[in-house]
Design an enzyme around this catalytic site. Structure first.
Site, short mmCIF file in Angstrom:
data_model
loop_
_atom_site.label_atom_id
_atom_site.label_comp_id
_atom_site.label_asym_id
_atom_site.label_seq_id
_atom_site.Cartn_x
_atom_site.Cartn_y
_atom_site.Cartn_z
N LYS A 53 0.81 -1.22 0.00
CA LYS A 53 0.00 0.00 0.00
C LYS A 53 0.84 1.27 0.00
CE LYS A 53 -4.09 -2.10 2.07
NZ LYS A 53 -5.11 -2.03 3.15
N ASP A 68 -9.69 2.59 3.03
CA ASP A 68 -9.74 1.67 4.17
C ASP A 68 -10.54 2.25 5.33
OD1 ASP A 68 -8.39 -0.52 3.13
OD2 ASP A 68 -6.42 0.17 3.80
#
Length: 279
Positions: A68, A105
């Site tokens: 990420k 997220d």
């Protein structure tokens, strides 16, 4: 004939990912032809693999562990959450060939808690276990959702300290050491953002962290969340949830970004919950 859109999820390892099931279910709701694949790239393969995917006409990629942060450097431009976190969990090919990156997220976590499980996050005293990318996203999102105070505990203390310093809200967010868990009080919201479950490790936590009305939530799902969910039940938590809903909601946000269509997540959640029963 309608052209097949190409999307995928990049991680290492990635064979366990439910993202293809989720996105193919979304595409079926709209009659869209979609090829969505798992793409296993080691860190040294990431840049070449991502650039090749988009050069071949790919529409979008979900990004998961351990990429990420590194994937954020592959984006031409970053959305506000990606800028704040220094990490992305989705990449999108824009008109003209540029690549945009965003991180949903935190938004997916809050949506799952507040919309699916009807948890009012305002006023909670929260404990976040883990200060990596998932922990950072959780802390920022909980702050935005009105959580009163957040204690961050990480197995490597420097990580928790760095996260708290970066947020810069000492009245609301502070760090403590893992060895102090038995003596830091009780919490009515506990978020497990560590990678222990994914790695198959056991998480040693004291039972007395939990108030009787506590909500415990693991960002992972299925077998990876079973150890933490079992601990939460044994501790007397009122609610214990895994992150399957968060995964699905984040997938829906990515799908909407790529195709301009908002999927219905409930039937997808129900189908996958039946296949992935919670501990």
């Amino acid at each position: 004939m309608t052209q097949i859109a190409r999307c995928g999820v990049v991680g290492h390892p990635i064979a366990h990912s439910l993202s293809p099931d989720i996105h193919h279910a979304f595409a079926a709701q709209f009659g869209r032809r979609l090829e969505y694949q798992r793409i296993d790239l080691a860190p040294e393969q990431l840049e070449a693999g991502v650039r090749a995917f988009f050069a071949a006409g790919g529409t979008g990629l979900n990004i998961t562990l351990p990429h990420k942060s590194a994937a954020a450097h592959l984006a031409t431009n970053l959305g506000p959450w990606a800028q704040r976190l220094g990490a992305v969990n989705m990449l999108t090919r824009e008109a003209g060939g540029s690549i945009s990156g965003e991180n949903v997220d935190g938004a997916a976590l809050v949506h799952d808690l507040t919309e699916r499980y009807r948890v009012d996050l305002r006023g909670h005293d929260a404990l976040v276990l883990g200060a990596g990318g998932a922990g950072r996203a959780a802390v920022w999102a909980l702050l935005d959702a009105g959580t009163r105070q957040i204690t961050v505990v990480n197995r490597h203390p420097a990580g928790a300290d760095a996260l708290v310093d970066a947020i810069g809200m000492p009245g609301r967010v502070h760090s403590r050491y893992w060895k102090d868990l038995a003596n830091i009080g009780v919490f009515d919201l506990i978020i497990n953002a560590t990678s222990t479950g994914v790695l198959g490790e056991h998480l040693e936590l004291p039972f007395k962290l939990v108030t009787p009305r506590a909500t415990c939530y693991d960002l992972s799902y299925g077998r990876a969340a079973s150890d933490f969910i079992g601990w939460a039940h044994a501790s007397g938590a009122r609610y214990a949830f895994d992150g399957l809903g968060m995964l699905i909601e984040g997938g829906a946000m990515a799908y909407a970004r790529w195709f301009g269509e908002t999927p219905d997540t409930e039937p997808v959640f129900a189908a996958l919950r039946a296949q992935q029963p919670q501990a």
